[in-house]
Design a protein around this motif. Structure first.
Motif, PDB file in Angstrom:
ATOM      1  N   PHE A 125       4.557   5.489  -2.284  1.00  0.00           N
ATOM      2  CA  PHE A 125       5.167   6.592  -1.542  1.00  0.00           C
ATOM      3  C   PHE A 125       4.684   7.939  -2.084  1.00  0.00           C
ATOM      4  CE2 PHE A 125       9.074   3.670  -0.816  1.00  0.00           C
ATOM      5  CZ  PHE A 125       8.420   3.032   0.219  1.00  0.00           C
ATOM      6  N   ASP A 126       4.548   8.036  -3.412  1.00  0.00           N
ATOM      7  CA  ASP A 126       4.012   9.270  -4.008  1.00  0.00           C
ATOM      8  C   ASP A 126       2.631   9.576  -3.429  1.00  0.00           C
ATOM      9  OD1 ASP A 126       6.199   9.695  -5.674  1.00  0.00           O
ATOM     10  OD2 ASP A 126       5.310   8.646  -7.375  1.00  0.00           O
ATOM     11  N   ALA A 127       1.820   8.554  -3.329  1.00  0.00           N
ATOM     12  CA  ALA A 127       0.441   8.734  -2.873  1.00  0.00           C
ATOM     13  C   ALA A 127       0.360   9.072  -1.385  1.00  0.00           C
ATOM     14  CB  ALA A 127      -0.371   7.469  -3.163  1.00  0.00           C
ATOM     15  N   LEU A 128       1.404   8.766  -0.623  1.00  0.00           N
ATOM     16  CA  LEU A 128       1.372   8.981   0.827  1.00  0.00           C
ATOM     17  C   LEU A 128       2.241  10.155   1.289  1.00  0.00           C
ATOM     18  CD1 LEU A 128       1.559   5.285   2.105  1.00  0.00           C
ATOM     19  CD2 LEU A 128      -0.423   6.816   2.197  1.00  0.00           C
ATOM     20  N   SER A 129       2.813  10.896   0.365  1.00  0.00           N
ATOM     21  CA  SER A 129       3.732  11.972   0.747  1.00  0.00           C
ATOM     22  C   SER A 129       3.055  13.029   1.610  1.00  0.00           C
ATOM     23  CB  SER A 129       4.326  12.622  -0.507  1.00  0.00           C
ATOM     24  OG  SER A 129       5.145  11.711  -1.199  1.00  0.00           O
ATOM     25  N   HIS A 130       1.916  13.539   1.156  1.00  0.00           N
ATOM     26  CA  HIS A 130       1.232  14.591   1.909  1.00  0.00           C
ATOM     27  C   HIS A 130       0.627  14.044   3.201  1.00  0.00           C
ATOM     28  CE1 HIS A 130       1.141  16.497  -2.218  1.00  0.00           C
ATOM     29  NE2 HIS A 130       1.718  17.427  -1.478  1.00  0.00           N
ATOM     30  N   VAL A 131       0.134  12.814   3.147  1.00  0.00           N
ATOM     31  CA  VAL A 131      -0.403  12.168   4.345  1.00  0.00           C
ATOM     32  C   VAL A 131       0.677  12.076   5.423  1.00  0.00           C
ATOM     33  CG1 VAL A 131      -1.197   9.951   5.265  1.00  0.00           C
ATOM     34  CG2 VAL A 131      -2.226  10.885   3.188  1.00  0.00           C
TER      35      VAL A 131
ATOM     36  N   HIS B  29      14.166   7.837   2.728  1.00  0.00           N
ATOM     37  CA  HIS B  29      14.126   6.737   3.700  1.00  0.00           C
ATOM     38  C   HIS B  29      12.671   6.342   3.941  1.00  0.00           C
ATOM     39  CE1 HIS B  29      18.366   7.543   4.768  1.00  0.00           C
ATOM     40  NE2 HIS B  29      18.034   8.805   4.629  1.00  0.00           N
ATOM     41  N   ALA B  30      11.876   6.344   2.876  1.00  0.00           N
ATOM     42  CA  ALA B  30      10.427   6.187   3.029  1.00  0.00           C
ATOM     43  C   ALA B  30      10.030   4.891   3.724  1.00  0.00           C
ATOM     44  CB  ALA B  30       9.738   6.284   1.665  1.00  0.00           C
ATOM     45  N   LEU B  31      10.735   3.812   3.472  1.00  0.00           N
ATOM     46  CA  LEU B  31      10.353   2.545   4.083  1.00  0.00           C
ATOM     47  C   LEU B  31      10.727   2.506   5.564  1.00  0.00           C
ATOM     48  CD1 LEU B  31       8.799   0.129   3.180  1.00  0.00           C
ATOM     49  CD2 LEU B  31      10.929  -1.025   2.597  1.00  0.00           C
ATOM     50  N   GLU B  32      11.445   3.499   6.006  1.00  0.00           N
ATOM     51  CA  GLU B  32      11.744   3.639   7.427  1.00  0.00           C
ATOM     52  C   GLU B  32      10.815   4.657   8.070  1.00  0.00           C
ATOM     53  OE1 GLU B  32      15.369   5.574  10.080  1.00  0.00           O
ATOM     54  OE2 GLU B  32      15.880   4.324   8.368  1.00  0.00           O
ATOM     55  N   VAL B  33      10.517   5.738   7.343  1.00  0.00           N
ATOM     56  CA  VAL B  33       9.808   6.886   7.904  1.00  0.00           C
ATOM     57  C   VAL B  33       8.293   6.802   7.724  1.00  0.00           C
ATOM     58  CG1 VAL B  33       9.527   9.387   7.734  1.00  0.00           C
ATOM     59  CG2 VAL B  33      11.816   8.381   7.624  1.00  0.00           C
ATOM     60  N   PHE B  34       7.834   6.467   6.527  1.00  0.00           N
ATOM     61  CA  PHE B  34       6.396   6.413   6.261  1.00  0.00           C
ATOM     62  C   PHE B  34       5.783   5.259   7.065  1.00  0.00           C
ATOM     63  CE2 PHE B  34       5.921   8.668   1.902  1.00  0.00           C
ATOM     64  CZ  PHE B  34       6.905   9.588   2.234  1.00  0.00           C
ATOM     65  N   ALA B  35       4.535   5.423   7.462  1.00  0.00           N
ATOM     66  CA  ALA B  35       3.888   4.399   8.301  1.00  0.00           C
ATOM     67  C   ALA B  35       3.643   3.120   7.507  1.00  0.00           C
ATOM     68  CB  ALA B  35       2.573   4.929   8.854  1.00  0.00           C
ATOM     69  N   GLY B  36       4.138   1.999   8.019  1.00  0.00           N
ATOM     70  CA  GLY B  36       3.956   0.725   7.333  1.00  0.00           C
ATOM     71  C   GLY B  36       2.498   0.354   7.163  1.00  0.00           C
ATOM     72  N   LYS B  37       1.671   0.659   8.159  1.00  0.00           N
ATOM     73  CA  LYS B  37       0.242   0.351   8.048  1.00  0.00           C
ATOM     74  C   LYS B  37      -0.401   1.156   6.922  1.00  0.00           C
ATOM     75  CE  LYS B  37      -0.642  -1.014  12.874  1.00  0.00           C
ATOM     76  NZ  LYS B  37       0.737  -0.868  13.387  1.00  0.00           N
ATOM     77  N   ASN B  38       0.035   2.414   6.747  1.00  0.00           N
ATOM     78  CA  ASN B  38      -0.488   3.231   5.648  1.00  0.00           C
ATOM     79  C   ASN B  38      -0.038   2.688   4.303  1.00  0.00           C
ATOM     80  OD1 ASN B  38      -0.165   6.489   7.336  1.00  0.00           O
ATOM     81  ND2 ASN B  38      -1.690   4.867   7.558  1.00  0.00           N
ATOM     82  N   ILE B  39       1.216   2.253   4.221  1.00  0.00           N
ATOM     83  CA  ILE B  39       1.739   1.688   2.976  1.00  0.00           C
ATOM     84  C   ILE B  39       0.947   0.450   2.587  1.00  0.00           C
ATOM     85  CG2 ILE B  39       3.751   0.617   1.873  1.00  0.00           C
ATOM     86  CD1 ILE B  39       5.502   2.337   3.775  1.00  0.00           C
ATOM     87  N   LEU B  40       0.729  -0.429   3.561  1.00  0.00           N
ATOM     88  CA  LEU B  40      -0.011  -1.661   3.297  1.00  0.00           C
ATOM     89  C   LEU B  40      -1.450  -1.352   2.899  1.00  0.00           C
ATOM     90  CD1 LEU B  40       0.109  -4.726   3.270  1.00  0.00           C
ATOM     91  CD2 LEU B  40      -0.492  -4.715   5.699  1.00  0.00           C
ATOM     92  N   ALA B  41      -2.070  -0.394   3.555  1.00  0.00           N
ATOM     93  CA  ALA B  41      -3.450  -0.022   3.223  1.00  0.00           C
ATOM     94  C   ALA B  41      -3.547   0.496   1.791  1.00  0.00           C
ATOM     95  CB  ALA B  41      -3.963   1.025   4.206  1.00  0.00           C
ATOM     96  N   LYS B  42      -2.576   1.275   1.371  1.00  0.00           N
ATOM     97  CA  LYS B  42      -2.573   1.796  -0.006  1.00  0.00           C
ATOM     98  C   LYS B  42      -2.382   0.672  -1.010  1.00  0.00           C
ATOM     99  CE  LYS B  42      -3.292   6.219  -0.524  1.00  0.00           C
ATOM    100  NZ  LYS B  42      -4.332   6.704  -1.460  1.00  0.00           N
ATOM    101  N   ILE B  43      -1.482  -0.233  -0.717  1.00  0.00           N
ATOM    102  CA  ILE B  43      -1.246  -1.366  -1.610  1.00  0.00           C
ATOM    103  C   ILE B  43      -2.538  -2.159  -1.806  1.00  0.00           C
ATOM    104  CG2 ILE B  43      -0.110  -3.627  -1.769  1.00  0.00           C
ATOM    105  CD1 ILE B  43       2.356  -2.352  -0.485  1.00  0.00           C
ATOM    106  N   GLN B  44      -3.271  -2.351  -0.728  1.00  0.00           N
ATOM    107  CA  GLN B  44      -4.453  -3.204  -0.769  1.00  0.00           C
ATOM    108  C   GLN B  44      -5.690  -2.512  -1.320  1.00  0.00           C
ATOM    109  OE1 GLN B  44      -4.623  -4.451   3.342  1.00  0.00           O
ATOM    110  NE2 GLN B  44      -3.287  -6.203   2.979  1.00  0.00           N
ATOM    111  N   SER B  45      -5.750  -1.182  -1.245  1.00  0.00           N
ATOM    112  CA  SER B  45      -6.988  -0.481  -1.586  1.00  0.00           C
ATOM    113  C   SER B  45      -6.944   0.305  -2.891  1.00  0.00           C
ATOM    114  CB  SER B  45      -7.365   0.486  -0.459  1.00  0.00           C
ATOM    115  OG  SER B  45      -6.402   1.532  -0.343  1.00  0.00           O
ATOM    116  N   THR B  46      -5.759   0.495  -3.456  1.00  0.00           N
ATOM    117  CA  THR B  46      -5.648   1.349  -4.638  1.00  0.00           C
ATOM    118  C   THR B  46      -5.619   0.522  -5.912  1.00  0.00           C
ATOM    119  OG1 THR B  46      -4.374   2.940  -3.331  1.00  0.00           O
ATOM    120  CG2 THR B  46      -4.342   3.202  -5.735  1.00  0.00           C
ATOM    121  N   PRO B  47      -6.600   0.694  -6.792  1.00  0.00           N
ATOM    122  CA  PRO B  47      -6.575  -0.027  -8.069  1.00  0.00           C
ATOM    123  C   PRO B  47      -5.460   0.503  -8.969  1.00  0.00           C
ATOM    124  CG  PRO B  47      -8.363   1.565  -8.038  1.00  0.00           C
ATOM    125  CD  PRO B  47      -7.788   1.557  -6.658  1.00  0.00           C
TER     126      PRO B  47
END
Length: 286
Positions: A132-138, A210-228
């Motif tokens: 969520f920290d990494a996706l705040s500005h996005v 309410h990040a798991l409601e508001v932030f885009a799930g596809k973006n969350i998943l992409a970050k999980i999968q791509s960020t070392p």
């Protein structure tokens, strides 16, 4: 007659259809994919000429007016309406969360599907906060694009997920310059809305809570999968296998709608719905 057919986004055997099949099992409702959101409203209205019991369910998406967004305490789905003269026509519902991936990444859902113990679930929650920290500005940038988009022209809200705040501001400027060739997009207002919603998306902000409601799930998943450096369960790096594990667990469960209050509330809303006159007054958003 109650709902007999529920149309949803996605394709045959996709996660939207399979999730809804599980949640609505035993209600007698037939779940069908619509393909996408384009022309979805027209599809429902056309189908209703032969079957008044047709409704639709669409992704929550970012709202044009996020003033009261994420403040509702009711877990039920939002009503999906469109303008019809001076009134609004109720077409069905909108997911409470941004999109279906938000549900598949919920800690309670993953813990049940992957059989995590309390410690594993706790580790996931901690790591999720880093995402969520990494996706705040996005997220603030995508909300701004949605708020400022012309109503009659589609605007792509995707932005670079690894961009800094300054890089995102520049990306918004370029989008405004490019888009204005076809329809007016106020660059100054776009940047102002971006700046205004950045604090909402940072730690302590109203959207971040309410990040798991508001932030885009596809973006969350992409970050999980791509960020070392994120110590997630390896299963979360393998999206097709992850989705299959979750959906299979839901399909095997006797009461999958009980996994989340939102799913139980959606099932109740669908079961309670009855066709209204062609139009009805409502304060719900489109």
């Amino acid at each position: 007659m109650p709902v007999s057919v529920l149309l949803c986004e996605g394709e045959d055997n996709g996660p939207d259809v399979r999730l809804l099949h599980a949640i609505l099992r035993g209600t007698g409702v037939q779940v069908e994919p619509s393909g996408g959101k384009d022309a979805f409203a027209g599809l429902i209205r056309g189908r209703r000429r032969q079957n008044p019991g047709v409704c639709g369910l669409v992704d929550g998406d970012f709202p044009r007016d996020p003033g009261t967004w994420a403040e509702a305490t009711d877990p039920g789905p939002r009503r999906w309406t469109v303008r019809h003269g001076e009134k609004r026509l109720v077409l069905g519902w909108m997911w409470r969360r941004k999109e279906v991936e938000n549900y598949l990444l919920d800690p309670d859902v993953l813990a049940r599907a992957l059989r995590w113990d309390a410690a594993a679930k706790s580790r996931y929650v901690v790591q999720l906060e880093r995402v969520f920290d990494a996706l705040s500005h996005v997220t603030a940038a995508r909300i701004a694009l949605t708020c400022c988009a012309p109503r009659r022209n589609r605007l792509e809200t995707q932005v670079r997920l690894d961009a800094t705040k300054e890089e995102l501001a520049e990306e918004l400027r370029k989008k405004a310059d490019t888009y204005t060739e076809r329809a007016r997009l106020d660059k100054d207002r776009l940047l102002q809305v971006f700046e205004r919603h950045v604090p909402d998306c940072l730690t302590g902000g109203r959207f971040r809570q309410h990040a798991l409601e508001v932030f885009a799930g596809k973006n969350i998943l992409a970050k999980i999968q791509s960020t070392p450096g994120f110590a997630f369960d390896p299963m979360l790096k393998r999206q097709p296998e992850l989705e299959e594990r979750i959906l299979d667990a839901l399909e095997r469960d006797a009461e999958p709608h009980s996994w989340l209050p939102e799913w139980a509330a959606l099932r109740s809303a669908v079961e309670a719905w009855m066709p209204a006159p062609e139009t009805e007054a409502t304060s719900a958003g489109a």
